[in-house]
Scaffold this motif. Structure first.
Motif, PDB file in Angstrom:
ATOM      1  N   THR A   1       0.841  -1.197   0.000  1.00  0.00           N
ATOM      2  CA  THR A   1       0.000   0.000   0.000  1.00  0.00           C
ATOM      3  C   THR A   1       0.877   1.248   0.000  1.00  0.00           C
ATOM      4  OG1 THR A   1      -1.739  -1.192   1.168  1.00  0.00           O
ATOM      5  CG2 THR A   1      -1.820   1.207   1.265  1.00  0.00           C
ATOM      6  N   ALA A   2       1.905   1.249   0.806  1.00  0.00           N
ATOM      7  CA  ALA A   2       2.812   2.404   0.894  1.00  0.00           C
ATOM      8  C   ALA A   2       3.507   2.667  -0.440  1.00  0.00           C
ATOM      9  CB  ALA A   2       3.842   2.184   2.002  1.00  0.00           C
ATOM     10  N   ASP A   3       3.896   1.611  -1.131  1.00  0.00           N
ATOM     11  CA  ASP A   3       4.539   1.769  -2.439  1.00  0.00           C
ATOM     12  C   ASP A   3       3.614   2.466  -3.432  1.00  0.00           C
ATOM     13  OD1 ASP A   3       6.825   0.330  -1.585  1.00  0.00           O
ATOM     14  OD2 ASP A   3       5.979  -1.573  -2.286  1.00  0.00           O
ATOM     15  N   VAL A   4       2.357   2.021  -3.466  1.00  0.00           N
ATOM     16  CA  VAL A   4       1.410   2.595  -4.413  1.00  0.00           C
ATOM     17  C   VAL A   4       1.122   4.062  -4.067  1.00  0.00           C
ATOM     18  CG1 VAL A   4      -0.927   2.433  -5.349  1.00  0.00           C
ATOM     19  CG2 VAL A   4       0.381   0.359  -4.914  1.00  0.00           C
ATOM     20  N   LYS A   5       0.973   4.357  -2.781  1.00  0.00           N
ATOM     21  CA  LYS A   5       0.741   5.741  -2.359  1.00  0.00           C
ATOM     22  C   LYS A   5       1.935   6.622  -2.730  1.00  0.00           C
ATOM     23  CE  LYS A   5      -2.707   5.087   1.222  1.00  0.00           C
ATOM     24  NZ  LYS A   5      -3.051   5.331   2.623  1.00  0.00           N
ATOM     25  N   ALA A   6       3.142   6.093  -2.579  1.00  0.00           N
ATOM     26  CA  ALA A   6       4.340   6.846  -2.945  1.00  0.00           C
ATOM     27  C   ALA A   6       4.382   7.108  -4.446  1.00  0.00           C
ATOM     28  CB  ALA A   6       5.590   6.104  -2.490  1.00  0.00           C
ATOM     29  N   MET A   7       3.984   6.123  -5.257  1.00  0.00           N
ATOM     30  CA  MET A   7       3.949   6.296  -6.706  1.00  0.00           C
ATOM     31  C   MET A   7       2.955   7.375  -7.103  1.00  0.00           C
ATOM     32  SD  MET A   7       4.224   2.681  -8.654  1.00  0.00           S
ATOM     33  CE  MET A   7       3.617   1.480  -7.504  1.00  0.00           C
ATOM     34  N   ALA A   8       1.860   7.452  -6.353  1.00  0.00           N
ATOM     35  CA  ALA A   8       0.819   8.448  -6.662  1.00  0.00           C
ATOM     36  C   ALA A   8       1.139   9.805  -6.057  1.00  0.00           C
ATOM     37  CB  ALA A   8      -0.527   7.953  -6.120  1.00  0.00           C
ATOM     38  N   GLY A   9       2.247   9.901  -5.349  1.00  0.00           N
ATOM     39  CA  GLY A   9       2.647  11.173  -4.757  1.00  0.00           C
ATOM     40  C   GLY A   9       1.991  11.467  -3.418  1.00  0.00           C
ATOM     41  N   GLY A  10       1.343  10.465  -2.841  1.00  0.00           N
ATOM     42  CA  GLY A  10       0.662  10.699  -1.571  1.00  0.00           C
ATOM     43  C   GLY A  10       1.316   9.985  -0.409  1.00  0.00           C
ATOM     44  N   GLY A  11       2.499   9.479  -0.595  1.00  0.00           N
ATOM     45  CA  GLY A  11       3.089   8.697   0.488  1.00  0.00           C
ATOM     46  C   GLY A  11       4.333   9.334   0.941  1.00  0.00           C
TER      47      GLY A  11
END
Length: 72
Positions: free
Chosen positions: A62-72
């Motif tokens: 989940t953290a990886d995907v949020k980071a990719m979307a700029g929200g992590g």
């Protein structure tokens, strides 16, 4: 009766965002097949456990995907 399946990593999208996906995907299908199909168009949003989805040979969290979307 169309079925649209959406798979997401858990914890990335809010309930409101998932509801919006359902609405917009239904609208997209209706724009193709006609308004009479709205009531029989199914959209299933399925969440996959964090770490159980892989891309490029690596498990994504989940953290990886949020980071990719700029929200992590």
């Amino acid at each position: 009766m169309p079925l649209v399946q959406v798979k997401l990593i858990e914890g990335v999208f809010s309930d409101a965002q998932k509801q919006e996906m359902i609405r917009k995907l239904t609208d997209a299908m209706v724009s193709i097949e006609g308004e009479t199909m709205r009531e029989v168009t199914w959209v299933v949003v399925e969440e996959v456990k964090s770490g159980s989805w892989g891309m490029g040979g690596k498990a994504l969290t989940t953290a990886d995907v949020k980071a990719m979307a700029g929200g992590g």
